[in-house]
Design a protein around this motif. Structure first.
Motif, PDB file in Angstrom:
ATOM      1  N   PRO A 147       3.475  -0.313  23.047  1.00 41.81           N
ATOM      2  CA  PRO A 147       3.648   1.149  23.028  1.00 41.81           C
ATOM      3  C   PRO A 147       2.612   1.872  22.179  1.00 41.81           C
ATOM      4  O   PRO A 147       2.182   2.971  22.527  1.00 41.81           O
ATOM      5  N   PHE A 148       2.194   1.260  21.080  1.00 38.85           N
ATOM      6  CA  PHE A 148       1.169   1.867  20.223  1.00 38.85           C
ATOM      7  C   PHE A 148      -0.176   1.905  20.957  1.00 38.85           C
ATOM      8  O   PHE A 148      -0.917   2.891  20.853  1.00 38.85           O
ATOM      9  N   LYS A 187       2.769   7.063  17.488  1.00 44.11           N
ATOM     10  CA  LYS A 187       1.873   6.368  16.564  1.00 44.11           C
ATOM     11  C   LYS A 187       0.802   5.600  17.341  1.00 44.11           C
ATOM     12  O   LYS A 187       1.113   4.901  18.296  1.00 44.11           O
ATOM     13  N   PRO A 188      -0.464   5.710  16.939  1.00 46.77           N
ATOM     14  CA  PRO A 188      -1.541   4.979  17.623  1.00 46.77           C
ATOM     15  C   PRO A 188      -1.547   3.510  17.233  1.00 46.77           C
ATOM     16  O   PRO A 188      -0.798   3.072  16.348  1.00 46.77           O
ATOM     17  N   SER A 220       4.015  -7.901  22.971  1.00 45.39           N
ATOM     18  CA  SER A 220       5.308  -7.466  23.506  1.00 45.39           C
ATOM     19  C   SER A 220       6.525  -7.729  22.639  1.00 45.39           C
ATOM     20  O   SER A 220       7.585  -7.131  22.893  1.00 45.39           O
ATOM     21  N   SER A 221       6.435  -8.587  21.620  1.00 45.09           N
ATOM     22  CA  SER A 221       7.668  -8.908  20.896  1.00 45.09           C
ATOM     23  C   SER A 221       7.518  -8.979  19.383  1.00 45.09           C
ATOM     24  O   SER A 221       8.504  -9.243  18.698  1.00 45.09           O
ATOM     25  N   ASP A 226      11.331  -2.151  14.645  1.00 41.57           N
ATOM     26  CA  ASP A 226      11.152  -2.259  16.090  1.00 41.57           C
ATOM     27  C   ASP A 226      10.392  -3.539  16.424  1.00 41.57           C
ATOM     28  O   ASP A 226       9.357  -3.825  15.829  1.00 41.57           O
ATOM     29  N   CYS A 227      10.898  -4.309  17.373  1.00 44.50           N
ATOM     30  CA  CYS A 227      10.261  -5.568  17.750  1.00 44.50           C
ATOM     31  C   CYS A 227       9.745  -5.497  19.186  1.00 44.50           C
ATOM     32  O   CYS A 227      10.019  -6.388  20.003  1.00 44.50           O
TER      33      CYS A 227
END
Length: 284
Positions: A75-76, A229-230, A62-63, A69-70
């Motif tokens: 999301p990937f 993006k995967p 998560s971070s 992007d952190c």
């Protein structure tokens, strides 16, 4: 000790040696992901964590920073799920129908068509990058999850067709002829007779496609956009992101997160994969 017992003991020793050789990297990744950075710096690679913690896993999820992007791998990971599920199902469905047609409903030129489709199994992935980019641009789905789905479906059809065709060749032709005499058509024979007999090859194909698509990096990095993006691309970005302190525990946790779905599939369904192969998935 008898000669047979000695041979058996030697075989077991070799198998355990090879298992340790292949499992050691996984052990190092897992133990490192459970350590804090102080222990990572002070201890050895093979040492167990003194105070196991999932903090590195939480950061990786998560971070952790992947470039600017952190937001971690979350999301990937979700992009990969949205891409893999339809791509696997569609490519498997198309391959099953193709195999059915090429084995039980042969037509003039079917063998030539099958031979041409086999080129797709051995064709290097780099060959299709430029033409596929043009096609995705014409369709208006470049740099999107839908574009990645289409790419993996097209790339997977030769392999899935090969699996199903070789499996269906072993099914008795009398089943099809008897169903035709009873008035069954193309789709009724396929859904009522052929598919219920296809469980072994379905398992093989689903696992094969899932593993190939989930682990793919080349198509993911070439055809994806900023929001599609995967997980393999996200993992690469995370590992290559420069920072003041290199957090190896976070990198290891991220690698395991990316690998968990395929590890889970093989642990749960690995024996069915082997049974499917021996049932005729690669013969012929």
């Amino acid at each position: 000790m008898s000669r047979h017992a000695m041979q058996r003991a030697l075989l077991w020793a070799l198998l355990l040696l090879f298992a340790a050789w292949f499992l050691t990297p996984l052990y190092v990744m897992l133990t490192t992901s459970l350590k804090d950075m102080d222990q990572v710096r002070a201890g050895s690679l093979l040492s167990l964590p003194t105070s196991p913690s999932l903090e590195a896993w939480a950061r990786a999820w998560s971070s952790a920073c992947t470039g600017t992007d952190c937001g971690g791998l979350k999301p990937f990971f979700m992009n990969s799920v949205l891409m893999v599920v339809p791509a696997v199902l569609v490519s498997t469905a198309i391959g099953s129908v193709n195999g059915y047609v090429l084995s039980k409903w042969r037509f003039r030129g079917s063998e030539t068509m099958f031979a041409l489709m086999l080129f797709g199994v051995f064709m290097p992935m780099q060959v299709v990058l430029l033409p596929m980019s043009q096609v995705l641009g014409w369709l208006g789905i470049a740099s999107s999850i839908w574009g990645l789905i289409l790419v993996h479906v097209v790339a997977g059809i030769p392999s899935t067709t090969l699996f199903f065709r070789n499996y269906y060749v072993g099914l008795p032709d009398e089943l099809i002829k008897a169903a035709m005499l009873d008035g069954a058509g193309f789709w009724k024979i396929f859904t009522r007779i052929v598919l219920p007999l296809s469980t072994p090859i379905l398992v093989v194909t689903l696992i094969w496609q899932f593993t190939n698509i989930w682990n793919d990096f080349l198509y993911g990095v070439v055809f994806s956009g900023a929001d599609s993006k995967p997980v393999t691309v996200g993992l690469n970005n995370l590992a290559n992101t420069s920072s003041s302190v290199k957090e190896y525990n976070v990198d290891m946790a991220a690698a395991l997160i990316a690998a968990l779905p395929t590890l889970f599939v093989y642990v749960v369904a690995g024996k069915y994969f082997v049974r499917g192969l021996t049932a005729g998935a690669v013969k012929g």
